[in-house]
Write a protein that holds these residues in place. Structure first.
Motif, PDB file in Angstrom:
ATOM      1  N   LEU A 269      14.778   8.863  -0.276  1.00 50.78           N
ATOM      2  CA  LEU A 269      15.042   7.733   0.614  1.00 50.78           C
ATOM      3  C   LEU A 269      16.312   7.977   1.426  1.00 50.78           C
ATOM      4  CD1 LEU A 269      14.550   4.853   1.646  1.00 50.78           C
ATOM      5  CD2 LEU A 269      15.734   4.013  -0.415  1.00 50.78           C
ATOM      6  N   ILE A 270      16.174   7.977   2.748  1.00 48.20           N
ATOM      7  CA  ILE A 270      17.301   8.178   3.656  1.00 48.20           C
ATOM      8  C   ILE A 270      17.380   6.992   4.624  1.00 48.20           C
ATOM      9  CG2 ILE A 270      18.262   9.609   5.504  1.00 48.20           C
ATOM     10  CD1 ILE A 270      18.425  10.919   2.786  1.00 48.20           C
ATOM     11  N   SER A 271      18.560   6.420   4.751  1.00 46.43           N
ATOM     12  CA  SER A 271      18.789   5.348   5.707  1.00 46.43           C
ATOM     13  C   SER A 271      19.584   5.893   6.885  1.00 46.43           C
ATOM     14  CB  SER A 271      19.557   4.198   5.060  1.00 46.43           C
ATOM     15  OG  SER A 271      19.862   3.201   6.025  1.00 46.43           O
ATOM     16  N   THR A 272      19.026   5.768   8.081  1.00 44.59           N
ATOM     17  CA  THR A 272      19.715   6.227   9.285  1.00 44.59           C
ATOM     18  C   THR A 272      20.542   5.118   9.918  1.00 44.59           C
ATOM     19  OG1 THR A 272      17.946   5.619  10.826  1.00 44.59           O
ATOM     20  CG2 THR A 272      17.762   7.767   9.725  1.00 44.59           C
ATOM     21  N   GLY A 273      20.413   3.912   9.398  1.00 51.76           N
ATOM     22  CA  GLY A 273      21.056   2.755  10.007  1.00 51.76           C
ATOM     23  C   GLY A 273      20.040   1.902  10.742  1.00 51.76           C
ATOM     24  N   ASP A 274      19.156   2.552  11.505  1.00 53.78           N
ATOM     25  CA  ASP A 274      18.133   1.830  12.263  1.00 53.78           C
ATOM     26  C   ASP A 274      16.785   1.835  11.566  1.00 53.78           C
ATOM     27  OD1 ASP A 274      19.887   1.245  14.385  1.00 53.78           O
ATOM     28  OD2 ASP A 274      19.544   3.216  15.252  1.00 53.78           O
ATOM     29  N   PHE A 275      16.563   2.769  10.662  1.00 56.47           N
ATOM     30  CA  PHE A 275      15.292   2.819   9.941  1.00 56.47           C
ATOM     31  C   PHE A 275      15.455   3.639   8.663  1.00 56.47           C
ATOM     32  CE2 PHE A 275      15.327   6.047  13.286  1.00 56.47           C
ATOM     33  CZ  PHE A 275      15.082   7.214  12.589  1.00 56.47           C
ATOM     34  N   HIS A 276      14.459   3.539   7.801  1.00 58.64           N
ATOM     35  CA  HIS A 276      14.417   4.301   6.557  1.00 58.64           C
ATOM     36  C   HIS A 276      13.358   5.393   6.656  1.00 58.64           C
ATOM     37  CE1 HIS A 276      15.981   0.596   4.081  1.00 58.64           C
ATOM     38  NE2 HIS A 276      16.911   1.145   4.845  1.00 58.64           N
ATOM     39  N   VAL A 277      13.632   6.533   6.050  1.00 56.45           N
ATOM     40  CA  VAL A 277      12.670   7.619   5.938  1.00 56.45           C
ATOM     41  C   VAL A 277      12.523   7.934   4.457  1.00 56.45           C
ATOM     42  CG1 VAL A 277      12.063   9.969   6.642  1.00 56.45           C
ATOM     43  CG2 VAL A 277      13.496   8.548   8.142  1.00 56.45           C
ATOM     44  N   PHE A 278      11.278   8.092   3.999  1.00 52.93           N
ATOM     45  CA  PHE A 278      11.082   8.337   2.567  1.00 52.93           C
ATOM     46  C   PHE A 278       9.733   8.994   2.323  1.00 52.93           C
ATOM     47  CE2 PHE A 278       9.442   4.162   3.584  1.00 52.93           C
ATOM     48  CZ  PHE A 278       8.236   4.074   2.883  1.00 52.93           C
ATOM     49  N   LEU A 279       9.624   9.606   1.144  1.00 52.05           N
ATOM     50  CA  LEU A 279       8.379  10.238   0.726  1.00 52.05           C
ATOM     51  C   LEU A 279       7.603   9.289  -0.176  1.00 52.05           C
ATOM     52  CD1 LEU A 279       6.539  12.766   0.576  1.00 52.05           C
ATOM     53  CD2 LEU A 279       7.866  13.463  -1.431  1.00 52.05           C
ATOM     54  N   SER A 280       6.381   8.968   0.238  1.00 50.51           N
ATOM     55  CA  SER A 280       5.486   8.141  -0.564  1.00 50.51           C
ATOM     56  C   SER A 280       4.386   9.014  -1.155  1.00 50.51           C
ATOM     57  CB  SER A 280       4.860   7.037   0.298  1.00 50.51           C
ATOM     58  OG  SER A 280       3.836   7.594   1.119  1.00 50.51           O
ATOM     59  N   GLU A 281       3.480   8.400  -1.905  1.00 52.48           N
ATOM     60  CA  GLU A 281       2.355   9.151  -2.449  1.00 52.48           C
ATOM     61  C   GLU A 281       1.380   9.565  -1.356  1.00 52.48           C
ATOM     62  OE1 GLU A 281       0.744   6.546  -5.414  1.00 52.48           O
ATOM     63  OE2 GLU A 281       2.098   7.286  -6.967  1.00 52.48           O
ATOM     64  N   GLN A 282       1.479   8.920  -0.186  1.00 51.49           N
ATOM     65  CA  GLN A 282       0.590   9.250   0.931  1.00 51.49           C
ATOM     66  C   GLN A 282       1.210  10.211   1.939  1.00 51.49           C
ATOM     67  OE1 GLN A 282       1.297   5.994   0.091  1.00 51.49           O
ATOM     68  NE2 GLN A 282      -0.575   5.489  -0.999  1.00 51.49           N
ATOM     69  N   GLY A 283       2.513  10.457   1.826  1.00 46.17           N
ATOM     70  CA  GLY A 283       3.197  11.321   2.774  1.00 46.17           C
ATOM     71  C   GLY A 283       4.548  10.745   3.156  1.00 46.17           C
TER      72      GLY A 283
ATOM     73  N   ALA B 298       0.816  -1.216   0.000  1.00 42.89           N
ATOM     74  CA  ALA B 298       0.000   0.000   0.000  1.00 42.89           C
ATOM     75  C   ALA B 298       0.847   1.262   0.000  1.00 42.89           C
ATOM     76  CB  ALA B 298      -0.930   0.008   1.215  1.00 42.89           C
ATOM     77  N   VAL B 299       2.135   1.119   0.304  1.00 44.53           N
ATOM     78  CA  VAL B 299       3.029   2.275   0.403  1.00 44.53           C
ATOM     79  C   VAL B 299       4.296   1.991  -0.399  1.00 44.53           C
ATOM     80  CG1 VAL B 299       4.427   3.700   1.952  1.00 44.53           C
ATOM     81  CG2 VAL B 299       2.180   2.914   2.684  1.00 44.53           C
ATOM     82  N   GLY B 300       4.726   2.981  -1.167  1.00 38.47           N
ATOM     83  CA  GLY B 300       5.960   2.847  -1.927  1.00 38.47           C
ATOM     84  C   GLY B 300       6.742   4.141  -1.906  1.00 38.47           C
ATOM     85  N   LEU B 301       7.780   4.196  -2.721  1.00 39.16           N
ATOM     86  CA  LEU B 301       8.667   5.356  -2.764  1.00 39.16           C
ATOM     87  C   LEU B 301       8.265   6.247  -3.936  1.00 39.16           C
ATOM     88  CD1 LEU B 301      11.202   6.865  -1.788  1.00 39.16           C
ATOM     89  CD2 LEU B 301      12.575   5.301  -3.157  1.00 39.16           C
TER      90      LEU B 301
ATOM     91  N   HIS C  45       3.335   6.262   9.250  1.00 40.40           N
ATOM     92  CA  HIS C  45       3.076   7.538   8.582  1.00 40.40           C
ATOM     93  C   HIS C  45       3.365   8.658   9.585  1.00 40.40           C
ATOM     94  CE1 HIS C  45      -0.009  10.017   6.011  1.00 40.40           C
ATOM     95  NE2 HIS C  45       1.202  10.532   6.022  1.00 40.40           N
ATOM     96  N   ILE C  46       4.380   9.472   9.345  1.00 38.11           N
ATOM     97  CA  ILE C  46       4.801  10.463  10.340  1.00 38.11           C
ATOM     98  C   ILE C  46       4.500  11.901   9.940  1.00 38.11           C
ATOM     99  CG2 ILE C  46       6.623   8.955  11.213  1.00 38.11           C
ATOM    100  CD1 ILE C  46       8.632  10.729   9.662  1.00 38.11           C
ATOM    101  N   SER C  47       3.852  12.086   8.795  1.00 37.71           N
ATOM    102  CA  SER C  47       3.669  13.455   8.305  1.00 37.71           C
ATOM    103  C   SER C  47       2.205  13.872   8.170  1.00 37.71           C
ATOM    104  CB  SER C  47       4.356  13.605   6.948  1.00 37.71           C
ATOM    105  OG  SER C  47       3.730  12.760   5.986  1.00 37.71           O
TER     106      SER C  47
END
Length: 324
Positions: free
Chosen positions: A286-300, A277-280, A311-313
């Motif tokens: 796409l940013i990798s912090t080492g412990d998790f990924h942060v990215f912009l999807s079509e939903q936020g 349901a969620v993609g890039l 969903h953090i935004s």
């Protein structure tokens, strides 16, 4: 203990600034490109720092040309990638700067072209991998991919060349995204006119006759090969990154996990769709912090920690999509 940061390095000839219009014509793209291991300061200094910085309309002034008609200089070529290449086996280090048709070794005074015959595409953003040099276990080299030209390689001397020029190379792809996993090259965003599913393909490099990873041997015979993540309904692959020693692949509408066993043998059964349901949406978000990924999807904006997509935004999604 006091925090000690490396000294800044002043580079003459860089110029950039913020542009409020997202669909600007010089790059013709709404996303920005990467500077790896460097930070562009407001004081026009460039500082060496681990991590990534997204560049918006930065240009290499040394590539500007003088107009005979107006007597003014052009703005210079847009910077599509910038990597602080710190050699492992020596004290040498370099600022590698990529523009639409050239790659430069940039010093404090000059931009020395180390590759000049690339395809001039103003949106061919670069990804970089610093990896072991197969000619020497103690040496390293820098790989560069832009989705238009064959993967480029430079070891800090002479000129940059295509990875396909290496002796015994096999099946080296044209790829938009490259990362390193267990000293192997993982490539995605493949351009292959003989494979209608190449945009959903992930290619892995294999091994040499000495049993060590070879970044220029991608064939099955060399222990490399391909794995497909989705199909047309999932959208093309937009990026990939390592998380918990696994390769996480993002298409526009899904996410996939590829696990490589201790033997290093590729197994299609280890390819699992983990989110449908969620993609890039924006590849270079796409940013990798080492412990998790942060990215912009079509939903936020989403965060993935290896188990859950969050969903953090929500509170700012309207601003991102309506006013962004």
């Amino acid at each position: 203990m006091a925090l000690r940061l490396p000294p800044s390095v002043t580079l003459k000839g860089f110029k950039g600034g913020y542009r409020a219009v997202s669909d600007y014509t010089d790059l013709a793209d709404t996303e920005t490109n990467d500077a790896a291991n460097v930070v562009y300061g407001l004081d026009e200094n460039i500082e060496q720092r681990l991590g990534h910085l997204k560049l918006l309309d930065e240009r290499l002034v040394n590539t500007a040309t003088l107009s005979a008609d107006t007597g003014t200089f052009s703005a210079g070529q847009p910077i599509l990638g910038h990597f602080w290449y710190d050699k492992i086996e020596s004290s040498n280090n370099y600022h590698v700067v990529c523009t639409p048709a050239q790659i430069f070794n940039y010093t404090s005074e000059t931009a020395i072209a180390i590759r000049t015959t690339l395809t001039a595409v103003s949106t061919s953003f670069y990804t970089f991998v610093q990896i072991r040099n197969p000619s020497s276990a103690s040496a390293d080299m820098l790989l560069m991919a832009n989705g238009v030209d064959p993967i480029q390689v430079w070891n800090g001397t002479a000129t940059c060349v295509a990875l396909t020029s290496f002796t015994s190379q096999t099946a080296v792809p044209i790829a938009a995204y490259i990362i390193e996993h267990q000293q192997r090259v993982v490539a995605a965003g493949i351009v292959d006119t003989t494979d209608v599913r190449s945009f959903n393909r992930v290619d892995f490099s294999g091994f040499g006759t000495d049993g060590l990873p070879d970044p220029h041997r991608f064939s099955l015979a060399a222990g490399g090969g391909s794995i497909y993540c989705g199909s047309g309904k999932h959208g093309p692959i937009r990026g990939l990154a390592i998380l918990q020693n696994q390769v996480i692949v993002y298409t526009r509408k899904s996410a996939w996990r590829i696990e490589i066993g201790s033997s290093g043998i590729l197994d299609i059964a280890n390819n699992q769709e983990i989110e449908r349901a969620v993609g890039l949406f924006a590849p270079h978000s796409l940013i990798s912090t080492g412990d998790f990924h942060v990215f912009l999807s079509e939903q936020g904006v989403f965060v993935f920690d290896g188990g859950t997509f969050r969903h953090i935004s929500r509170d700012v999604d309207y601003d991102i999509f309506e006013n962004g």
